[in-house]
Design a protein around this motif. Structure first.
Motif, mmCIF file in Angstrom:
data_model
loop_
_atom_site.group_PDB
_atom_site.id
_atom_site.type_symbol
_atom_site.label_atom_id
_atom_site.label_comp_id
_atom_site.label_asym_id
_atom_site.label_seq_id
_atom_site.Cartn_x
_atom_site.Cartn_y
_atom_site.Cartn_z
ATOM 1 N N HIS A 196 -3.223 5.163 3.598
ATOM 2 C CA HIS A 196 -2.274 3.669 3.430
ATOM 3 C C HIS A 196 -1.472 3.252 4.364
ATOM 4 N N CYS A 197 -1.212 4.380 5.376
ATOM 5 C CA CYS A 197 -0.254 3.885 6.448
ATOM 6 C C CYS A 197 -0.759 4.493 7.888
ATOM 7 N N ASP A 198 -0.239 3.807 8.923
ATOM 8 C CA ASP A 198 -0.520 4.405 10.191
ATOM 9 C C ASP A 198 0.598 5.616 10.273
ATOM 10 N N GLY A 242 10.209 -5.283 -4.636
ATOM 11 C CA GLY A 242 9.415 -3.866 -4.532
ATOM 12 C C GLY A 242 10.221 -2.847 -4.542
ATOM 13 N N ILE A 243 9.934 -1.407 -4.380
ATOM 14 C CA ILE A 243 10.781 -0.244 -4.283
ATOM 15 C C ILE A 243 11.585 -0.406 -3.025
ATOM 16 N N MET A 262 0.886 -1.051 0.072
ATOM 17 C CA MET A 262 0.064 -0.178 0.079
ATOM 18 C C MET A 262 0.774 1.167 0.119
ATOM 19 N N PHE A 263 1.920 1.078 0.884
ATOM 20 C CA PHE A 263 2.951 2.483 0.847
ATOM 21 C C PHE A 263 3.562 2.443 -0.440
ATOM 22 N N CYS A 264 3.791 1.470 -1.157
ATOM 23 C CA CYS A 264 4.788 1.663 -2.409
ATOM 24 C C CYS A 264 3.670 2.218 -3.396
#
Length: 415
Positions: A161-163, A80-81, A49-51
């Motif tokens: 997408h993130c905490d 991934g990234i 989700m972060f990517c």
């Protein structure tokens, strides 16, 4: 030494690594050139989700042809990234710049230019519905040479997408309380809070000028509704106070020069003799001014239309507002100038006199702004009346002095 460490040693990875919200910033030597790298935090790089959010952020940033946007490329592998390679250039973070050279903030217009550039770019972000969220000094890049600020990633892309607390761990002081709250949302007032905290950081080892104090106080209020509603209002308030400061310091210089001139004039001109004047009795043929005997508005005023009455009401209201400001500011100016034009202070050296007078006049300038706003006057109106009052009281105080003018540096040396 393992294989990765050997590669790093061969490539010349810089020892210093700057911690940022999204990872570590450092310089890596590749083919005899240093490249700026941001290595993502492992827990973020492992998050799909972060990517995905990072790709959207990168897509928007790559289309921004403005100097405040840091451009970069994404490096990814099968997992991934894992890192960002920044555009070519000699960059450092604001935090690292001030750690290595704290005196940088004292450079001519350094803070003003930094704040103006960031507020301009923040307005562009807000016009596109994007929010920076965190203006921590570690999250702002500075281009060496012209000290221009650049922003890399923009926080609102990652909110859903993130905490948020995990994302900005260690940088919570620069994030608005409502954003850190559970399921917090960001808006323009959130960025205004973070900008205010950044200005506080810039003055952490120096006294904050008056034009920034009131702006920062309002910008960092815990209640979002009490902050500036948008960054344009914040910038306008800051610009207005800068102009007021320059005007008052010009007035302070004029007052000091006037004090010296008046002092010399009083010492050179002989004392005057009071002569009583008796008004002659009018002759029989002399035409008298009817207003010498009073004025009755009910009988002497011509009839007025409704619009004339409205205009008179507005004029009367304006006069009342000016009278209120004049009365309050006269008392404040009298108290301040009594300390400036004091025999003991005037007997001091030029440097001591000017330093003490500057502090008193700055305090008086703050009162002018507060009283003018309370009375509903524009800065131009309150400034005009304040200058008139200060000039009048200064002349009165100077006339009462035993010592006319402070001791100039040349006098001190002769003594």
């Amino acid at each position: 030494m393992n294989f990765e460490q050997m590669l790093n040693a061969q490539d010349g990875v810089a020892v210093h690594r700057e911690k940022m919200p999204f990872g570590l910033f450092y310089k890596r030597r590749i083919e005899k050139k240093y490249h700026n790298i941001v290595e993502l935090r492992p827990e973020l790089a492992d998050s799909m989700m972060f990517c995905d959010a990072l790709k959207n952020d990168h897509k928007w940033a790559s289309q921004q042809p403005v100097p405040q946007q840091m451009h970069y490329e994404l490096h990814e592998d099968s997992s991934g990234i894992f890192e960002l390679e920044l555009e070519l250039g000699n960059f450092t973070t604001l935090a690292q710049l001030l750690d290595n050279n704290p005196a940088a903030v004292t450079g001519k217009d350094f803070i003003d230019n930094l704040v103006d550039s960031l507020t301009d770019f923040t307005k562009r972000l807000h016009d596109n519905g994007i929010y920076q969220i965190c203006f921590a000094p570690q999250n702002i890049f500075i281009r060496k040479g012209d000290n221009a600020p650049l922003l890399l990633c923009h926080g609102s892309f990652y909110l859903s997408h993130c905490d948020t607390k995990q994302l900005y761990a260690g940088f919570e002081d620069y994030v608005a309380p409502e954003v850190l709250a559970l399921n917090g949302k960001a808006n323009e007032r959130s960025d205004i809070y973070s900008l205010g905290k950044l200005i506080e950081y810039l003055y952490k080892q120096a006294s904050m000028p008056y034009e920034y104090k009131t702006v920062v106080k309002k910008a960092t209020d815990a209640d979002p509704s009490k902050r500036y509603k948008n960054v344009a209002d914040m910038k306008t308030a800051l610009a207005t106070k800068r102009v007021a400061k320059r005007t008052l310091f010009m007035l302070l210089g004029a007052v000091a020069v006037t004090a010296l001139i008046v002092g010399l004039y009083i010492e050179m001109v002989p004392p005057t003799v009071d002569v009583e004047y008796i008004e002659p009795v009018p002759t029989a043929n002399e035409v008298l001014d009817p207003y010498d005997y009073g004025f009755d508005p009910e009988t002497d005023m011509p009839e007025a239309t409704d619009s004339a009455f409205i205009e008179e009401d507005v004029k009367a209201y304006q006069q009342k507002a000016e009278a209120i400001f004049r009365k309050r500011f006269t008392a404040a100016a009298n108290a301040a100038l009594s300390k400036v034009y004091d025999d003991k202070r005037m007997s001091s050296s030029e440097k001591v006199f000017m330093a003490g007078s500057s502090a008193l006049m700055e305090d008086l300038m703050n009162k002018q702004t507060e009283m003018g706003e309370a009375a509903g006057l524009t800065p131009e109106q309150s400034g005009r009346i304040a200058q008139e009052i200060i000039s009048t009281i200064s002349a009165q105080k100077q006339a009462q002095l035993t010592r006319k003018g402070y001791i100039k540096e040349s006098e001190s040396e002769d003594d």
